[in-house]
Design a protein around this motif. Sequence first.
Motif, PDB file in Angstrom:
ATOM      1  N   SER A  77       0.824  -1.211   0.000  1.00 33.71           N
ATOM      2  CA  SER A  77       0.000   0.000   0.000  1.00 33.71           C
ATOM      3  C   SER A  77       0.855   1.258   0.000  1.00 33.71           C
ATOM      4  CB  SER A  77      -0.949  -0.004   1.204  1.00 33.71           C
ATOM      5  OG  SER A  77      -1.977  -0.928   1.009  1.00 33.71           O
ATOM      6  N   THR A  78       1.963   1.192  -0.713  1.00 31.44           N
ATOM      7  CA  THR A  78       2.803   2.367  -0.921  1.00 31.44           C
ATOM      8  C   THR A  78       2.909   2.611  -2.416  1.00 31.44           C
ATOM      9  OG1 THR A  78       4.852   1.090  -0.957  1.00 31.44           O
ATOM     10  CG2 THR A  78       4.154   1.959   1.180  1.00 31.44           C
ATOM     11  N   GLN A  79       3.202   3.838  -2.765  1.00 32.12           N
ATOM     12  CA  GLN A  79       3.280   4.195  -4.185  1.00 32.12           C
ATOM     13  C   GLN A  79       4.239   5.362  -4.342  1.00 32.12           C
ATOM     14  OE1 GLN A  79      -0.588   4.766  -5.934  1.00 32.12           O
ATOM     15  NE2 GLN A  79       0.207   6.181  -7.443  1.00 32.12           N
ATOM     16  N   GLU A  80       5.021   5.315  -5.380  1.00 29.51           N
ATOM     17  CA  GLU A  80       5.918   6.417  -5.692  1.00 29.51           C
ATOM     18  C   GLU A  80       5.170   7.403  -6.587  1.00 29.51           C
ATOM     19  OE1 GLU A  80       9.900   6.216  -7.980  1.00 29.51           O
ATOM     20  OE2 GLU A  80      10.313   5.532  -5.917  1.00 29.51           O
ATOM     21  N   ALA A  81       5.380   8.687  -6.350  1.00 30.03           N
ATOM     22  CA  ALA A  81       4.738   9.721  -7.160  1.00 30.03           C
ATOM     23  C   ALA A  81       5.765  10.790  -7.498  1.00 30.03           C
ATOM     24  CB  ALA A  81       3.568  10.342  -6.396  1.00 30.03           C
ATOM     25  N   LYS A  82       5.627  11.346  -8.690  1.00 32.92           N
ATOM     26  CA  LYS A  82       6.526  12.421  -9.116  1.00 32.92           C
ATOM     27  C   LYS A  82       6.141  13.719  -8.396  1.00 32.92           C
ATOM     28  CE  LYS A  82       7.573  10.593 -13.705  1.00 32.92           C
ATOM     29  NZ  LYS A  82       8.818  10.013 -13.232  1.00 32.92           N
ATOM     30  N   LYS A  83       7.147  14.432  -7.960  1.00 28.57           N
ATOM     31  CA  LYS A  83       6.905  15.674  -7.230  1.00 28.57           C
ATOM     32  C   LYS A  83       6.143  16.695  -8.069  1.00 28.57           C
ATOM     33  CE  LYS A  83      10.704  15.653  -3.911  1.00 28.57           C
ATOM     34  NZ  LYS A  83      11.935  16.348  -3.488  1.00 28.57           N
ATOM     35  N   ASP A  84       6.381  16.689  -9.383  1.00 29.47           N
ATOM     36  CA  ASP A  84       5.722  17.699 -10.224  1.00 29.47           C
ATOM     37  C   ASP A  84       4.225  17.436 -10.408  1.00 29.47           C
ATOM     38  OD1 ASP A  84       5.712  15.641 -12.102  1.00 29.47           O
ATOM     39  OD2 ASP A  84       7.211  16.575 -13.404  1.00 29.47           O
ATOM     40  N   GLU A  85       3.712  16.321  -9.865  1.00 30.35           N
ATOM     41  CA  GLU A  85       2.274  16.054  -9.903  1.00 30.35           C
ATOM     42  C   GLU A  85       1.524  16.814  -8.807  1.00 30.35           C
ATOM     43  OE1 GLU A  85       1.507  11.835  -9.759  1.00 30.35           O
ATOM     44  OE2 GLU A  85       2.958  11.416 -11.344  1.00 30.35           O
ATOM     45  N   PHE A  86       2.261  17.435  -7.898  1.00 26.84           N
ATOM     46  CA  PHE A  86       1.649  18.132  -6.772  1.00 26.84           C
ATOM     47  C   PHE A  86       1.747  19.634  -6.959  1.00 26.84           C
ATOM     48  CE2 PHE A  86       3.070  14.033  -5.200  1.00 26.84           C
ATOM     49  CZ  PHE A  86       1.971  13.592  -4.476  1.00 26.84           C
ATOM     50  N   SER A  87       0.802  20.351  -6.384  1.00 28.08           N
ATOM     51  CA  SER A  87       0.830  21.804  -6.369  1.00 28.08           C
ATOM     52  C   SER A  87       2.072  22.268  -5.610  1.00 28.08           C
ATOM     53  CB  SER A  87      -0.437  22.321  -5.678  1.00 28.08           C
ATOM     54  OG  SER A  87      -0.293  23.665  -5.318  1.00 28.08           O
TER      55      SER A  87
END
Length: 155
Positions: A76-86
């Motif tokens: 239940s973990t996931q990597e996300a790109k920082k540029d996807e966030f405000s």
Amino acid sequence: MTETVKDNLVVTLDYKLIVDDEIMENTEEGEPILFIQGIGQIIPGLENAVYGMKVGDQKTVVIPPEEAYGEYDPESTQEAKKDEFSEEVPLDVGTFLDLEDDEGDILSAQIVAEEEDTVTLDFNHPLAGKTLTFEITVADLRDASEEELDHEHVH
């Protein structure tokens, strides 16, 4: 006759939550919780523990993960790109975020790792996998109103 905790009663509960020998929450420093017994508003282990208690009764309850917030799921973990966030969102380890999934549901996650361009989000409840100890006191009991039962929450 003294009324005991049963389904469809509004229970006012004072409690101290202890996890790993540390007090996590204590209603002495805030407000007691109010819930309708028997409809799943609180974790199953705690709901089961208050059945049959009367106003003023106290007990200590140890609740295993499977009767609380479940086992910790490493998937239940996931990597996300920082540029996807405000840019206003702090992307620091320990930050909690409420995120919307593709179906419009809100999911809570905590940032548990940060790399140069990515963050790792953990969607497990912060108390998943933990044994919880509650010191509880029933402070009050009353019948839930029809409106409260219809809406499934205390008014």
